[in-house]
Scaffold this motif. Structure first.
Motif, short mmCIF file in Angstrom:
data_model
loop_
_atom_site.label_atom_id
_atom_site.label_comp_id
_atom_site.label_asym_id
_atom_site.label_seq_id
_atom_site.Cartn_x
_atom_site.Cartn_y
_atom_site.Cartn_z
N LEU A 13 -4.99 -26.17 -17.23
CA LEU A 13 -3.63 -25.66 -17.04
C LEU A 13 -2.92 -25.46 -18.36
CD1 LEU A 13 -2.52 -27.69 -13.91
CD2 LEU A 13 -3.08 -25.26 -14.03
N SER A 14 -3.16 -26.33 -19.32
CA SER A 14 -2.50 -26.16 -20.62
C SER A 14 -3.04 -24.95 -21.34
CB SER A 14 -2.65 -27.42 -21.48
OG SER A 14 -4.00 -27.61 -21.85
N THR A 15 -4.32 -24.64 -21.16
CA THR A 15 -4.89 -23.43 -21.76
C THR A 15 -4.24 -22.20 -21.15
OG1 THR A 15 -6.98 -24.54 -22.13
CG2 THR A 15 -7.03 -22.15 -22.12
N VAL A 16 -4.08 -22.20 -19.82
CA VAL A 16 -3.44 -21.06 -19.16
C VAL A 16 -1.99 -20.94 -19.59
CG1 VAL A 16 -2.74 -20.14 -16.92
CG2 VAL A 16 -5.03 -21.09 -17.21
N ALA A 17 -1.29 -22.03 -19.75
CA ALA A 17 0.12 -21.99 -20.14
C ALA A 17 0.28 -21.41 -21.54
CB ALA A 17 0.71 -23.39 -20.08
N GLN A 18 -0.70 -21.62 -22.41
CA GLN A 18 -0.61 -21.10 -23.78
C GLN A 18 -1.21 -19.71 -23.92
OE1 GLN A 18 -2.60 -24.04 -26.13
NE2 GLN A 18 -1.09 -25.61 -25.71
N ALA A 19 -1.76 -19.17 -22.87
CA ALA A 19 -2.44 -17.88 -22.93
C ALA A 19 -1.46 -16.75 -23.21
CB ALA A 19 -3.17 -17.61 -21.62
N ASP A 20 -2.01 -15.67 -23.73
CA ASP A 20 -1.20 -14.49 -24.01
C ASP A 20 -0.73 -13.83 -22.72
OD1 ASP A 20 -3.22 -13.54 -26.85
OD2 ASP A 20 -1.48 -14.84 -26.73
N GLY A 21 -1.45 -13.97 -21.64
CA GLY A 21 -1.04 -13.42 -20.36
C GLY A 21 -1.63 -12.07 -20.05
N PHE A 22 -0.90 -11.31 -19.24
CA PHE A 22 -1.39 -10.03 -18.74
C PHE A 22 -1.32 -8.94 -19.79
CE2 PHE A 22 -0.15 -12.30 -14.90
CZ PHE A 22 -1.27 -12.11 -14.11
N TYR A 23 -2.23 -7.96 -19.65
CA TYR A 23 -2.20 -6.78 -20.51
C TYR A 23 -2.69 -5.58 -19.72
CZ TYR A 23 -7.24 -7.54 -21.19
OH TYR A 23 -8.58 -7.72 -21.01
N ALA A 24 -2.34 -4.40 -20.19
CA ALA A 24 -2.78 -3.14 -19.58
C ALA A 24 -3.00 -2.13 -20.68
CB ALA A 24 -1.73 -2.64 -18.60
N GLY A 25 -3.83 -1.14 -20.40
CA GLY A 25 -4.08 -0.14 -21.43
C GLY A 25 -4.94 1.00 -20.92
N GLY A 26 -5.38 1.80 -21.86
CA GLY A 26 -6.23 2.93 -21.55
C GLY A 26 -7.01 3.36 -22.77
N ASP A 27 -8.04 4.16 -22.54
CA ASP A 27 -8.81 4.69 -23.65
C ASP A 27 -9.37 6.06 -23.31
OD1 ASP A 27 -11.40 4.49 -22.37
OD2 ASP A 27 -11.51 2.39 -22.93
N VAL A 28 -9.85 6.73 -24.31
CA VAL A 28 -10.49 8.04 -24.16
C VAL A 28 -11.68 8.06 -25.10
CG1 VAL A 28 -9.03 9.20 -25.87
CG2 VAL A 28 -10.09 10.53 -24.04
#
Length: 166
Positions: A13-28
């Motif tokens: 739980l402490s690892t998840v609490a310190q995580a950067d969290g969600f991200y989204a993106g794209g590539d070509v």
């Protein structure tokens, strides 16, 4: 035993609490695949989203369009269109504060549609997904990345993209 399980849960739980969290993106990029002696190639693009559990571990979901191409096989034009739904674990190793390299291991569901004189076809396959790349952080939230992926043994994708971390 209960104390060990409790300590493991607190650590997770402490690892998840310190995580950067969600991200989204794209590539070509460029996709190339070989099938029955013919080579198909086209522009590929992807949209993806993920969750960073830590600076080193993430899980990512994505949709990749592998493009559409027409080639002649035995003097008959064959058009192939392909895409993939992907899920993978992404393991990162920071090289500096702004630059990291990463590897990807996952699975994808590839759909291939083909059409030729005399018929149409559709095929779905579940294949292993591997890849590696690098990410440069422009800011804490925004990054650029370059990647090489193998959605299947006969397909390769080289891409550049961007991601935004929430």
């Amino acid at each position: 035993m209960k104390k060990i399980i409790a300590l493991a849960a607190i650590a997770a739980l402490s690892t998840v609490a310190q995580a950067d969290g969600f991200y989204a993106g794209g590539d070509v990029g460029n996709a190339r695949w070989k099938d029955d002696g013919a080579t198909f190639k086209d522009t590929s693009f992807a949209v993806f989203g993920g969750y960073n559990f830590s600076d080193n571990v993430a899980v990512e979901l994505g949709y990749r369009n592998l493009g559409k191409d027409t080639v002649r096989v035995l003097n008959v034009p064959v058009t192939v269109k392909a895409n993939a739904l992907q899920v993978s674990a992404v393991l990162s190793a920071p090289v500096s504060t702004d630059f990291a390299v990463f590897g990807r291991l996952g699975v994808n569901r590839i759909e291939v549609k083909n059409s030729f004189a005399g018929g149409n076809g559709k095929d779905n396959e579940t294949k292993a997904l591997i890849g590696f790349g690098a990410r440069y952080a422009i800011s804490k939230e925004f990054g650029l990345r370059a990647e090489f992926q193998k959605p299947a043994s006969n397909i390769r994708v080289l891409s550049i993209g961007a991601d935004y971390r929430f």
